[in-house]
Design a protein around this motif. Structure first.
Motif, PDB file in Angstrom:
ATOM      1  N   GLY A  25      -7.878 -30.492 -50.882  1.00 38.49           N
ATOM      2  CA  GLY A  25      -7.444 -31.352 -51.977  1.00 38.49           C
ATOM      3  C   GLY A  25      -6.206 -30.794 -52.663  1.00 38.49           C
ATOM      4  N   PHE A  26      -6.165 -29.473 -52.830  1.00 38.32           N
ATOM      5  CA  PHE A  26      -4.981 -28.841 -53.420  1.00 38.32           C
ATOM      6  C   PHE A  26      -3.757 -29.048 -52.530  1.00 38.32           C
ATOM      7  CE2 PHE A  26      -2.228 -25.060 -53.334  1.00 38.32           C
ATOM      8  CZ  PHE A  26      -1.720 -25.111 -54.629  1.00 38.32           C
ATOM      9  N   SER A  27      -3.921 -28.848 -51.221  1.00 39.76           N
ATOM     10  CA  SER A  27      -2.814 -29.049 -50.289  1.00 39.76           C
ATOM     11  C   SER A  27      -2.357 -30.511 -50.286  1.00 39.76           C
ATOM     12  CB  SER A  27      -3.242 -28.637 -48.875  1.00 39.76           C
ATOM     13  OG  SER A  27      -2.236 -28.920 -47.930  1.00 39.76           O
ATOM     14  N   PHE A  28      -3.318 -31.432 -50.286  1.00 43.15           N
ATOM     15  CA  PHE A  28      -2.990 -32.854 -50.275  1.00 43.15           C
ATOM     16  C   PHE A  28      -2.260 -33.249 -51.559  1.00 43.15           C
ATOM     17  CE2 PHE A  28      -4.692 -37.422 -50.100  1.00 43.15           C
ATOM     18  CZ  PHE A  28      -3.740 -37.807 -49.180  1.00 43.15           C
ATOM     19  N   ARG A  29      -2.696 -32.692 -52.674  1.00 43.01           N
ATOM     20  CA  ARG A  29      -2.041 -32.973 -53.960  1.00 43.01           C
ATOM     21  C   ARG A  29      -0.592 -32.493 -53.936  1.00 43.01           C
ATOM     22  NH1 ARG A  29      -1.223 -29.908 -58.499  1.00 43.01           N
ATOM     23  NH2 ARG A  29      -1.052 -31.060 -60.500  1.00 43.01           N
ATOM     24  N   THR A  30      -0.340 -31.320 -53.364  1.00 39.64           N
ATOM     25  CA  THR A  30       1.027 -30.809 -53.264  1.00 39.64           C
ATOM     26  C   THR A  30       1.895 -31.720 -52.409  1.00 39.64           C
ATOM     27  OG1 THR A  30       0.234 -28.530 -53.479  1.00 39.64           O
ATOM     28  CG2 THR A  30       2.450 -28.832 -52.591  1.00 39.64           C
ATOM     29  N   ALA A  31       1.353 -32.185 -51.271  1.00 42.06           N
ATOM     30  CA  ALA A  31       2.106 -33.085 -50.391  1.00 42.06           C
ATOM     31  C   ALA A  31       2.416 -34.400 -51.092  1.00 42.06           C
ATOM     32  CB  ALA A  31       1.327 -33.329 -49.102  1.00 42.06           C
ATOM     33  N   ILE A  32       1.462 -34.931 -51.851  1.00 40.60           N
ATOM     34  CA  ILE A  32       1.692 -36.178 -52.582  1.00 40.60           C
ATOM     35  C   ILE A  32       2.777 -35.996 -53.636  1.00 40.60           C
ATOM     36  CG2 ILE A  32       0.650 -37.790 -54.222  1.00 40.60           C
ATOM     37  CD1 ILE A  32      -1.971 -37.515 -52.704  1.00 40.60           C
ATOM     38  N   LYS A  33       2.710 -34.880 -54.357  1.00 38.10           N
ATOM     39  CA  LYS A  33       3.686 -34.613 -55.409  1.00 38.10           C
ATOM     40  C   LYS A  33       5.097 -34.507 -54.842  1.00 38.10           C
ATOM     41  CE  LYS A  33       4.683 -31.329 -59.139  1.00 38.10           C
ATOM     42  NZ  LYS A  33       4.248 -30.063 -59.803  1.00 38.10           N
ATOM     43  N   GLU A  34       5.254 -33.795 -53.725  1.00 39.71           N
ATOM     44  CA  GLU A  34       6.568 -33.658 -53.112  1.00 39.71           C
ATOM     45  C   GLU A  34       7.052 -34.987 -52.528  1.00 39.71           C
ATOM     46  OE1 GLU A  34       8.418 -31.007 -53.331  1.00 39.71           O
ATOM     47  OE2 GLU A  34       6.849 -29.946 -54.423  1.00 39.71           O
ATOM     48  N   SER A  35       6.144 -35.780 -51.974  1.00 43.86           N
ATOM     49  CA  SER A  35       6.531 -37.067 -51.387  1.00 43.86           C
ATOM     50  C   SER A  35       6.974 -38.055 -52.457  1.00 43.86           C
ATOM     51  CB  SER A  35       5.363 -37.666 -50.593  1.00 43.86           C
ATOM     52  OG  SER A  35       4.986 -36.827 -49.527  1.00 43.86           O
ATOM     53  N   ASN A  36       6.341 -38.012 -53.627  1.00 44.25           N
ATOM     54  CA  ASN A  36       6.685 -38.947 -54.696  1.00 44.25           C
ATOM     55  C   ASN A  36       8.115 -38.774 -55.187  1.00 44.25           C
ATOM     56  OD1 ASN A  36       4.314 -40.446 -54.847  1.00 44.25           O
ATOM     57  ND2 ASN A  36       3.322 -38.999 -56.238  1.00 44.25           N
ATOM     58  N   GLN A  37       8.703 -37.611 -54.955  1.00 45.62           N
ATOM     59  CA  GLN A  37      10.078 -37.379 -55.386  1.00 45.62           C
ATOM     60  C   GLN A  37      11.077 -38.196 -54.582  1.00 45.62           C
ATOM     61  OE1 GLN A  37      10.890 -33.168 -55.395  1.00 45.62           O
ATOM     62  NE2 GLN A  37       9.168 -32.674 -56.735  1.00 45.62           N
ATOM     63  N   THR A  38      10.709 -38.589 -53.375  1.00 51.38           N
ATOM     64  CA  THR A  38      11.623 -39.347 -52.519  1.00 51.38           C
ATOM     65  C   THR A  38      11.055 -40.697 -52.093  1.00 51.38           C
ATOM     66  OG1 THR A  38      10.734 -38.181 -50.592  1.00 51.38           O
ATOM     67  CG2 THR A  38      12.729 -37.288 -51.591  1.00 51.38           C
ATOM     68  N   ARG A  39       9.787 -40.950 -52.367  1.00 52.00           N
ATOM     69  CA  ARG A  39       9.149 -42.186 -51.898  1.00 52.00           C
ATOM     70  C   ARG A  39       9.679 -43.406 -52.615  1.00 52.00           C
ATOM     71  NH1 ARG A  39       4.107 -44.910 -53.074  1.00 52.00           N
ATOM     72  NH2 ARG A  39       3.714 -43.417 -54.759  1.00 52.00           N
ATOM     73  N   GLY A  40      10.016 -43.273 -53.888  1.00 50.57           N
ATOM     74  CA  GLY A  40      10.514 -44.407 -54.639  1.00 50.57           C
ATOM     75  C   GLY A  40       9.456 -45.487 -54.798  1.00 50.57           C
ATOM     76  N   ALA A  41       9.868 -46.747 -54.544  1.00 58.53           N
ATOM     77  CA  ALA A  41       8.967 -47.888 -54.700  1.00 58.53           C
ATOM     78  C   ALA A  41       8.220 -48.225 -53.414  1.00 58.53           C
ATOM     79  CB  ALA A  41       9.760 -49.108 -55.170  1.00 58.53           C
ATOM     80  N   LEU A  42       8.403 -47.429 -52.381  1.00 61.40           N
ATOM     81  CA  LEU A  42       7.741 -47.702 -51.105  1.00 61.40           C
ATOM     82  C   LEU A  42       6.243 -47.430 -51.205  1.00 61.40           C
ATOM     83  CD1 LEU A  42      10.233 -46.009 -48.583  1.00 61.40           C
ATOM     84  CD2 LEU A  42      10.018 -48.451 -49.090  1.00 61.40           C
ATOM     85  N   SER A  43       5.476 -48.224 -50.488  1.00 56.70           N
ATOM     86  CA  SER A  43       4.054 -47.926 -50.373  1.00 56.70           C
ATOM     87  C   SER A  43       3.887 -46.714 -49.465  1.00 56.70           C
ATOM     88  CB  SER A  43       3.308 -49.127 -49.788  1.00 56.70           C
ATOM     89  OG  SER A  43       3.699 -49.353 -48.440  1.00 56.70           O
ATOM     90  N   TRP A  44       2.676 -46.163 -49.425  1.00 50.91           N
ATOM     91  CA  TRP A  44       2.466 -44.986 -48.588  1.00 50.91           C
ATOM     92  C   TRP A  44       2.639 -45.318 -47.112  1.00 50.91           C
ATOM     93  CZ3 TRP A  44       2.937 -40.428 -50.470  1.00 50.91           C
ATOM     94  CH2 TRP A  44       2.586 -40.163 -51.786  1.00 50.91           C
ATOM     95  N   THR A  45       2.204 -46.488 -46.711  1.00 49.15           N
ATOM     96  CA  THR A  45       2.388 -46.897 -45.312  1.00 49.15           C
ATOM     97  C   THR A  45       3.863 -47.026 -44.978  1.00 49.15           C
ATOM     98  OG1 THR A  45       0.278 -48.089 -45.338  1.00 49.15           O
ATOM     99  CG2 THR A  45       1.840 -48.651 -43.593  1.00 49.15           C
ATOM    100  N   GLU A  46       4.632 -47.668 -45.869  1.00 47.85           N
ATOM    101  CA  GLU A  46       6.073 -47.812 -45.639  1.00 47.85           C
ATOM    102  C   GLU A  46       6.772 -46.464 -45.652  1.00 47.85           C
ATOM    103  OE1 GLU A  46       6.930 -52.210 -47.593  1.00 47.85           O
ATOM    104  OE2 GLU A  46       6.908 -50.429 -48.884  1.00 47.85           O
ATOM    105  N   PHE A  47       6.333 -45.566 -46.526  1.00 48.16           N
ATOM    106  CA  PHE A  47       6.951 -44.244 -46.594  1.00 48.16           C
ATOM    107  C   PHE A  47       6.769 -43.488 -45.281  1.00 48.16           C
ATOM    108  CE2 PHE A  47       6.300 -39.676 -47.529  1.00 48.16           C
ATOM    109  CZ  PHE A  47       7.580 -39.356 -47.927  1.00 48.16           C
ATOM    110  N   ILE A  48       5.565 -43.510 -44.742  1.00 46.71           N
ATOM    111  CA  ILE A  48       5.298 -42.805 -43.483  1.00 46.71           C
ATOM    112  C   ILE A  48       6.085 -43.426 -42.337  1.00 46.71           C
ATOM    113  CG2 ILE A  48       3.496 -42.343 -41.764  1.00 46.71           C
ATOM    114  CD1 ILE A  48       1.552 -42.004 -44.135  1.00 46.71           C
ATOM    115  N   ARG A  49       6.252 -44.746 -42.355  1.00 49.90           N
ATOM    116  CA  ARG A  49       6.952 -45.420 -41.264  1.00 49.90           C
ATOM    117  C   ARG A  49       8.461 -45.281 -41.373  1.00 49.90           C
ATOM    118  NH1 ARG A  49       4.838 -51.083 -39.245  1.00 49.90           N
ATOM    119  NH2 ARG A  49       6.222 -50.332 -37.607  1.00 49.90           N
ATOM    120  N   ARG A  50       9.002 -45.191 -42.585  1.00 50.77           N
ATOM    121  CA  ARG A  50      10.452 -45.195 -42.766  1.00 50.77           C
ATOM    122  C   ARG A  50      11.050 -43.820 -43.011  1.00 50.77           C
ATOM    123  NH1 ARG A  50      11.598 -50.442 -46.700  1.00 50.77           N
ATOM    124  NH2 ARG A  50      10.386 -51.986 -45.484  1.00 50.77           N
TER     125      ARG A  50
END
Length: 383
Positions: free
Chosen positions: A127-152
């Motif tokens: 959970g700690f590792s997953f939280r870190t990955a989410i936090k770092e991804s949110n810096q560049t994900r913008g308005a994309l959904s998680w599915t769109e972020f992984i695909r794009r």
């Protein structure tokens, strides 16, 4: 997506998975639970995967060579693809095999408190590792959904870590459920079923990762927003009057190639065109900093070819010569053959000249002008 953000998430996942792998294996030794064995191999495979991602990031930083003139940015894609293979073979297939064997030959779980305690600890660490990955991804994900972020996403590290951690958490819940049912019912088959479910989950995640990284390996264009920024930066409305066609390609997650054929005025000098190209390159790099390699080819817009349908830029402003005679097809003054000339200019040199010899076409122009450069290719402009 920054490389530093991806590295931080990878290091967090690596530390968590190494600790979890050791704890799970110890729990397997004391309890004999096949779910714990499958989960320990899963965590060990994840640790190796994070090592591969770090290695790929390091190799991608190498300088370009004559043999690889565009650098090694795609190393990160290659190692991400290897991660999917490892996850499929070492994690998924092993768990499927272990679950099948445990269903065929079940045995009672001993010292059940070991696997339960380790699984609770593993859920907290993952959970700690997953939280870190989410936090770092949110810096560049913008308005994309998680599915769109992984695909794009063009950088593979964060999508890989996100999917691995998500799969690990679901797998831990499945393992905890299998162990709990096996202890509660006294039937070890439930432990095997939990292990089998873990294997299927890992195979599905590996397939998703393989499909996404394969697309990156084949070469993806810039995002829509980046393409629009580049188009706006190229045209200055003076020397560069439009874009005839443009191609973009990611040489790596943070390196973009831009190639475009641009329309210039027929009476511009070679010096003016060269200066305009240099200015356009500067504007492109300012608008999209990852545009590292830029090739701009100047060309004379051919109105006659546009009207005949052989020029893809037929909607170019001023395309109707009847409305603006000054924008009619440019004739070669050497022979007045009715064909237009293409001027090739080196953007790094002010001393540029025409690269095409005088036309030897008959004096009378054809009734239906065509694109002499490449009439079979609808993506090329008329010259």
């Amino acid at each position: 997506m920054s490389a530093s953000g991806g590295t931080k998430a990878i290091v967090a996942a690596l530390g968590a998975n190494l600790a979890i792998a050791v704890a799970k294996f110890v729990a397997f030794l004391f309890s004999g639970s096949s779910s714990m064995l499958a989960e320990s191999v899963h965590s060990l495979a994840d640790s190796g995967n994070q090592g591969l991602l770090l290695l790929g990031g390091k190799k991608a930083k190498r300088e370009a060579t004559p043999q690889h003139p565009f650098g090694y940015g795609r190393e990160r894609y290659i190692y991400a693809f290897l991660v999917s293979i490892v996850l499929f073979s070492v994690g998924g297939m092993f768990a499927v095999y272990e679950g099948y064997e445990k269903i065929k030959h079940p045995h009672e779980i001993e010292a059940w408190y070991w696997p339960v305690g380790v699984l609770v600890f593993a859920i907290i660490a993952e959970g700690f590792s997953f939280r870190t990955a989410i936090k770092e991804s949110n810096q560049t994900r913008g308005a994309l959904s998680w599915t769109e972020f992984i695909r794009r996403a063009k950088a593979p590290e964060l999508p890989v870590v996100l999917l691995e951690d998500f799969g690990a958490l679901i797998g831990l819940v499945l393992a905890l459920g299998g162990v709990g049912l096996a202890v509660g019912t006294g039937d070890g088959v439930w432990d095997g079923i939990g292990t089998l479910c873990i294997g299927i989950l890992l195979i599905v995640i590996a397939i998703v990762l393989a499909a996404e990284t394969k697309s990156l390996l084949l070469g993806e264009a810039a995002g829509t927003d980046q393409v629009e920024k580049i188009k706006a930066a190229v045209v200055d409305g003076d020397t560069v009057t439009g874009i005839i066609h443009m191609r973009t390609l990611h040489l790596g997650p943070e390196e973009l190639l831009v190639a475009a054929k641009i329309a210039v005025q027929h009476d511009d000098t070679a010096l003016e065109v060269a200066n305009a190209i240099n200015a356009a390159e500067s504007r492109i790099r300012e608008a999209v900093p990852i545009a590292r390699v830029i090739y701009l080819e100047p060309d004379i817009y051919n109105e006659a070819a546009a009207r005949s349908g052989t020029n893809p830029a037929k909607d170019h402003p001023g395309a109707d010569p009847a409305k603006d005679p000054a924008k009619a097809p440019v004739k070669d003054p050497a022979n007045d053959s009715g064909g237009s000339t293409a001027v090739a200019v080196d953007a790094t040199s002010a001393d540029a000249t025409s690269t095409e010899p005088p036309s030897t076409a008959p004096d009378k122009a054809p009734d239906t002008p065509a694109d002499p450069a490449d009439p079979a290719d609808p993506t090329e402009s008329g010259h």
